[in-house]
Design a protein around this motif. Structure first.
Motif, PDB file in Angstrom:
ATOM      1  N   LEU A 262       1.751  -0.901  13.529  1.00 58.38           N
ATOM      2  CA  LEU A 262       2.361  -2.026  12.823  1.00 58.38           C
ATOM      3  C   LEU A 262       3.387  -1.533  11.811  1.00 58.38           C
ATOM      4  O   LEU A 262       3.118  -0.602  11.043  1.00 58.38           O
ATOM      5  CB  LEU A 262       1.287  -2.849  12.111  1.00 58.38           C
ATOM      6  N   GLU A 263       4.555  -2.167  11.801  1.00 58.09           N
ATOM      7  CA  GLU A 263       5.624  -1.781  10.877  1.00 58.09           C
ATOM      8  C   GLU A 263       5.900  -2.855   9.831  1.00 58.09           C
ATOM      9  O   GLU A 263       6.917  -2.807   9.151  1.00 58.09           O
ATOM     10  CB  GLU A 263       6.913  -1.486  11.663  1.00 58.09           C
ATOM     11  N   VAL A 264       5.023  -3.847   9.732  1.00 61.71           N
ATOM     12  CA  VAL A 264       5.257  -4.956   8.797  1.00 61.71           C
ATOM     13  C   VAL A 264       5.043  -4.479   7.363  1.00 61.71           C
ATOM     14  O   VAL A 264       4.255  -3.571   7.095  1.00 61.71           O
ATOM     15  CB  VAL A 264       4.311  -6.141   9.098  1.00 61.71           C
ATOM     16  N   GLU A 265       5.779  -5.108   6.435  1.00 65.43           N
ATOM     17  CA  GLU A 265       5.662  -4.771   5.017  1.00 65.43           C
ATOM     18  C   GLU A 265       4.829  -5.829   4.304  1.00 65.43           C
ATOM     19  O   GLU A 265       4.990  -7.033   4.543  1.00 65.43           O
ATOM     20  CB  GLU A 265       7.051  -4.669   4.376  1.00 65.43           C
ATOM     21  N   LEU A 266       3.956  -5.361   3.434  1.00 63.38           N
ATOM     22  CA  LEU A 266       3.089  -6.257   2.668  1.00 63.38           C
ATOM     23  C   LEU A 266       3.547  -6.256   1.220  1.00 63.38           C
ATOM     24  O   LEU A 266       3.418  -5.240   0.525  1.00 63.38           O
ATOM     25  CB  LEU A 266       1.629  -5.797   2.749  1.00 63.38           C
ATOM     26  N   PRO A 267       4.128  -7.370   0.725  1.00 61.47           N
ATOM     27  CA  PRO A 267       4.565  -7.423  -0.677  1.00 61.47           C
ATOM     28  C   PRO A 267       3.397  -7.154  -1.625  1.00 61.47           C
ATOM     29  O   PRO A 267       2.283  -7.645  -1.414  1.00 61.47           O
ATOM     30  CB  PRO A 267       5.090  -8.857  -0.825  1.00 61.47           C
ATOM     31  N   MET A 268       3.633  -6.361  -2.674  1.00 57.96           N
ATOM     32  CA  MET A 268       2.567  -5.955  -3.580  1.00 57.96           C
ATOM     33  C   MET A 268       1.914  -7.133  -4.278  1.00 57.96           C
ATOM     34  O   MET A 268       0.707  -7.120  -4.534  1.00 57.96           O
ATOM     35  CB  MET A 268       3.097  -4.960  -4.604  1.00 57.96           C
ATOM     36  N   GLY A 269       2.691  -8.165  -4.607  1.00 53.96           N
ATOM     37  CA  GLY A 269       2.106  -9.329  -5.269  1.00 53.96           C
ATOM     38  C   GLY A 269       1.041  -9.988  -4.406  1.00 53.96           C
ATOM     39  O   GLY A 269      -0.074 -10.288  -4.872  1.00 53.96           O
ATOM     40  N   LYS A 270       1.371 -10.208  -3.124  1.00 53.73           N
ATOM     41  CA  LYS A 270       0.404 -10.818  -2.212  1.00 53.73           C
ATOM     42  C   LYS A 270      -0.756  -9.873  -1.916  1.00 53.73           C
ATOM     43  O   LYS A 270      -1.910 -10.303  -1.786  1.00 53.73           O
ATOM     44  CB  LYS A 270       1.104 -11.220  -0.913  1.00 53.73           C
ATOM     45  N   PHE A 271      -0.439  -8.585  -1.816  1.00 53.67           N
ATOM     46  CA  PHE A 271      -1.504  -7.625  -1.515  1.00 53.67           C
ATOM     47  C   PHE A 271      -2.518  -7.554  -2.660  1.00 53.67           C
ATOM     48  O   PHE A 271      -3.727  -7.452  -2.427  1.00 53.67           O
ATOM     49  CB  PHE A 271      -0.903  -6.246  -1.255  1.00 53.67           C
ATOM     50  N   LEU A 272      -2.039  -7.601  -3.891  1.00 49.60           N
ATOM     51  CA  LEU A 272      -2.951  -7.585  -5.037  1.00 49.60           C
ATOM     52  C   LEU A 272      -3.856  -8.807  -5.032  1.00 49.60           C
ATOM     53  O   LEU A 272      -5.060  -8.711  -5.299  1.00 49.60           O
ATOM     54  CB  LEU A 272      -2.155  -7.514  -6.332  1.00 49.60           C
ATOM     55  N   THR A 273      -3.284  -9.974  -4.731  1.00 48.87           N
ATOM     56  CA  THR A 273      -4.085 -11.197  -4.660  1.00 48.87           C
ATOM     57  C   THR A 273      -5.158 -11.079  -3.588  1.00 48.87           C
ATOM     58  O   THR A 273      -6.320 -11.457  -3.798  1.00 48.87           O
ATOM     59  CB  THR A 273      -3.186 -12.403  -4.363  1.00 48.87           C
ATOM     60  N   TRP A 274      -4.763 -10.539  -2.438  1.00 45.10           N
ATOM     61  CA  TRP A 274      -5.735 -10.344  -1.351  1.00 45.10           C
ATOM     62  C   TRP A 274      -6.823  -9.351  -1.759  1.00 45.10           C
ATOM     63  O   TRP A 274      -8.010  -9.567  -1.482  1.00 45.10           O
ATOM     64  CB  TRP A 274      -5.001  -9.837  -0.105  1.00 45.10           C
ATOM     65  N   ALA A 275      -6.447  -8.264  -2.413  1.00 46.74           N
ATOM     66  CA  ALA A 275      -7.411  -7.237  -2.807  1.00 46.74           C
ATOM     67  C   ALA A 275      -8.410  -7.776  -3.825  1.00 46.74           C
ATOM     68  O   ALA A 275      -9.612  -7.482  -3.746  1.00 46.74           O
ATOM     69  CB  ALA A 275      -6.678  -6.017  -3.372  1.00 46.74           C
ATOM     70  N   PHE A 276      -7.928  -8.558  -4.807  1.00 51.74           N
ATOM     71  CA  PHE A 276      -8.828  -9.143  -5.808  1.00 51.74           C
ATOM     72  C   PHE A 276      -9.892 -10.005  -5.131  1.00 51.74           C
ATOM     73  O   PHE A 276     -11.067  -9.997  -5.520  1.00 51.74           O
ATOM     74  CB  PHE A 276      -8.052 -10.003  -6.801  1.00 51.74           C
ATOM     75  N   LYS A 277      -9.489 -10.750  -4.102  1.00 51.38           N
ATOM     76  CA  LYS A 277     -10.398 -11.695  -3.452  1.00 51.38           C
ATOM     77  C   LYS A 277     -11.311 -11.014  -2.441  1.00 51.38           C
ATOM     78  O   LYS A 277     -12.500 -11.328  -2.359  1.00 51.38           O
ATOM     79  CB  LYS A 277      -9.584 -12.784  -2.747  1.00 51.38           C
ATOM     80  N   THR A 278     -10.764 -10.071  -1.674  1.00 54.11           N
ATOM     81  CA  THR A 278     -11.492  -9.520  -0.532  1.00 54.11           C
ATOM     82  C   THR A 278     -12.317  -8.292  -0.879  1.00 54.11           C
ATOM     83  O   THR A 278     -13.417  -8.112  -0.338  1.00 54.11           O
ATOM     84  CB  THR A 278     -10.504  -9.175   0.604  1.00 54.11           C
ATOM     85  N   MET A 279     -11.825  -7.410  -1.725  1.00 52.82           N
ATOM     86  CA  MET A 279     -12.558  -6.179  -2.045  1.00 52.82           C
ATOM     87  C   MET A 279     -12.500  -5.875  -3.536  1.00 52.82           C
ATOM     88  O   MET A 279     -11.899  -4.883  -3.955  1.00 52.82           O
ATOM     89  CB  MET A 279     -12.008  -5.006  -1.229  1.00 52.82           C
ATOM     90  N   PRO A 280     -13.127  -6.709  -4.369  1.00 53.52           N
ATOM     91  CA  PRO A 280     -13.059  -6.527  -5.827  1.00 53.52           C
ATOM     92  C   PRO A 280     -13.687  -5.239  -6.335  1.00 53.52           C
ATOM     93  O   PRO A 280     -13.343  -4.772  -7.419  1.00 53.52           O
ATOM     94  CB  PRO A 280     -13.810  -7.755  -6.364  1.00 53.52           C
ATOM     95  N   SER A 281     -14.597  -4.643  -5.579  1.00 59.15           N
ATOM     96  CA  SER A 281     -15.268  -3.433  -6.060  1.00 59.15           C
ATOM     97  C   SER A 281     -14.624  -2.148  -5.528  1.00 59.15           C
ATOM     98  O   SER A 281     -15.204  -1.064  -5.691  1.00 59.15           O
ATOM     99  CB  SER A 281     -16.751  -3.460  -5.682  1.00 59.15           C
ATOM    100  N   LEU A 282     -13.447  -2.224  -4.924  1.00 60.82           N
ATOM    101  CA  LEU A 282     -12.799  -1.023  -4.392  1.00 60.82           C
ATOM    102  C   LEU A 282     -12.507   0.026  -5.468  1.00 60.82           C
ATOM    103  O   LEU A 282     -12.716   1.227  -5.234  1.00 60.82           O
ATOM    104  CB  LEU A 282     -11.504  -1.412  -3.661  1.00 60.82           C
TER     105      LEU A 282
END
Length: 542
Positions: free
Chosen positions: A220-240
């Motif tokens: 996959l060559e798609v880019e994930l904007p950091m703003g959206k990625f942070l929102t996803w990380a907070f919700k999906t894996m808060p204990s990372l």
């Protein structure tokens, strides 16, 4: 004099404040011992080489749980991890790192901080490590502040390597604290493709064209904007971020042990029994880790023990029910999970044929449900908390929405004939309402029905598998697993319950012949006479 006294007072107050922060985590005694052991007796400072050796990682040949190939750049990334931690957080002076800066560096890594700051710290470490390894990265920090804004983007490969870097630190922490595990387990990288696809489908702008059922995440060559990625990380894996703090704490703790540092910082070849046993189940190591990342409780620790069997009772002690092993259906289900009063994780692996364009494709997916109080045989919904999971091919978590409490429904037909004014569904369900359950597994464990989240106000909305749609979907059940996460106490309670049930069953099987006056008056004699000569004339007692 006055200036000198003022300076000493200022340094002293700063030191007290830093030590107070470290003491709040319970690590201050350990830090003092580690500093005294690593410090140079002449300069009373920590040499740079000693610090780098303390955090050095040397995992040359990790094994991948996933069928996909490991990027060749990942071992290079790990080689630069230890030096990046030292350069980023433990700034050394000419004579070495003094005590105040040592405590300050520890607080920046492991001190109490907000969730955004902890993620910022982790991403900054990843950025420095990638730069040291000479790899490209489009993530940027606006300043050196601990909670500054992060801009730019990540590629899918960046997400994979970030997750694997965190897993490496977690593996190092778990194996270093368990003396039985040292040198006995291979370093195995889990399959994180379901987490990467979750990030891609949640953050990428071109995710609508993505075929999640047949996707190679490494391509996959798609880019994930950091703003959206942070929102996803907070919700999906808060204990990372905990992986990093635990790694730093464990490495400093290892300094106090008498073992050779190279043993604790290198991976030795050994048996792969734990990895193989994990992969033979629906709950693989990567899936268990993904679920644990969504939690911040003792349940997370219990799930992590499935990834590291040497930590606890092992996988066999926690696997309460497996349909292919114990048999299908509610009766077999209850005989194995009955009496377990603790958190349970239920996984359902299902498949459905999808006819499209003249060809038939079989789509497979895995969903899960986490309950905190076990299962009960009731004809209505119950429970106080829980979560639904879309696990494969794309990972998502759906915790409680807080509107209704229809967390679990598990109903088995009563053994006796009981009049039911209204027929109640027989099976296991999660969310929704009676007759419109969000997830429903029939009593034979043959089929599972998934409904749209609009019918459910108990769990948060979202699709449990890609392209779910609005209409109910019925699929064939391939496998069902139930894992007990209540620890030894819940297992002991269940063992006592099973012993009582076996005793009652044995008592019901015994027939006391003294209750019958004689053989001529016994029911057995009457039945044998009727079979031998059913037309015989018998006197009727009046």
């Amino acid at each position: 004099m006055g200036a000198s006294s003022s300076t000493e007072q200022k340094v002293s107050s700063e030191q007290r404040e830093l030590e107070s922060i470290a003491a709040s985590t319970g690590a201050l005694p350990m830090l003092k011992k580690a500093f005294s052991k690593l410090a140079d007796p002449q300069s009373n400072g920590l040499p740079l080489n000693a610090l780098r050796q303390c955090f050095h990682t040397n995992y040359k040949s990790p094994v991948c749980e996933a069928p996909t190939k490991m990027p060749g750049s990942f071992p290079v990334l790990l080689e630069n991890l230890g030096s990046s931690i030292v350069d980023l957080f433990l700034v050394t002076q000419k004579g070495g790192l003094n005590w105040v800066e040592f405590v300050r560096g520890y607080n920046r890594c492991c001190g109490r901080m907000s969730a955004s700051m902890s993620f910022n710290t982790l991403f900054r470490l990843y950025a420095v490590t990638v730069t040291k390894a000479g790899l490209p990265l489009k993530m940027e920090f606006e300043s050196d502040d601990a909670d500054c804004k992060i801009s730019g983007s990540l590629l899918a490969n960046d997400v994979t390597m970030l997750l694997w870097m965190c897993w490496t630190m977690l593996w190092d922490y778990r194996t270093s604290r368990n003396s039985k595990a040292k040198g006995k387990e291979n370093f195995c990288l889990p399959d994180v493709s379901h987490l990467v696809l979750s990030a891609v489908t949640s953050c990428a702008e071109v995710a609508s064209d993505l075929n999640a059922w047949d996707c190679d995440v490494s391509a996959l060559e798609v880019e994930l904007p950091m703003g959206k990625f942070l929102t996803w990380a907070f919700k999906t894996m808060p204990s990372l971020p905990d992986c990093f703090t635990q790694f730093v704490h464990a490495r400093l703790q290892n300094v106090l042990t008498s073992e050779d540092e190279s043993t604790s910082s290198s991976s030795s070849l050994g048996n792969m029994s734990s990895t193989k046993s994990c992969n033979s189940n629906v709950l693989t190591c990567g899936r268990a880790w993904a679920i644990s990342l969504t939690l911040r409780s003792t349940i997370s620790e219990e799930i992590l023990q499935l990834c590291f069997p040497s930590d606890g009772d092992g996988m066999d002690g926690k696997l309460l029910y497996q349909s292919s092993l114990h048999g299908r259906g509610l009766n077999r289900f209850w005989s194995n999970i009955g009496g377990y009063k603790g958190p349970l994780l239920m996984l359902v692996s299902a498949s459905k044929e999808d006819a499209h364009g003249g060809s038939t494709n079989v789509k497979k997916w895995i969903i899960g449900a986490l309950t905190e109080n076990g299962f009960e045989n009731k004809d209505l919904f119950y429970g106080s908390s829980g979560s639904l999971y879309a696990i494969s091919p794309v990972f998502h978590v759906f915790p409680s929405a807080g509107k209704e409490k229809n967390f679990v429904y598990s109903h088995l037909h009563p053994t006796g004939k009981v009049y039911e004014r209204q027929h109640k569904p027989v099976g296991i369900a999660f969310g929704g309402t009676m007759g419109n359950e969000r997830v429903f597994v029939d009593e034979d464990f043959a089929r599972v029905t998934i409904r749209h989240h609009a019918t459910d106000k108990t769990y948060q909305p979202g699709s449990l598998f890609p392209d779910q749609g609005f209409l109910p979907v019925e699929a064939l059940v391939s496998e069902i697993e139930v894992w007990g996460l209540g620890g030894k106490a819940a297992k002991e309670v269940q063992s006592s319950y099973k012993k009582r049930e076996e005793l009652f069953t044995e008592q019901r099987r015994k027939v006391d012949l003294k209750t019958f006056g004689s053989w001529d008056e016994s029911p057995e004699k009457m039945m044998m006479d009727m079979i031998s000569d059913p037309n015989a004339v018998r006197r009727e007692d009046r």
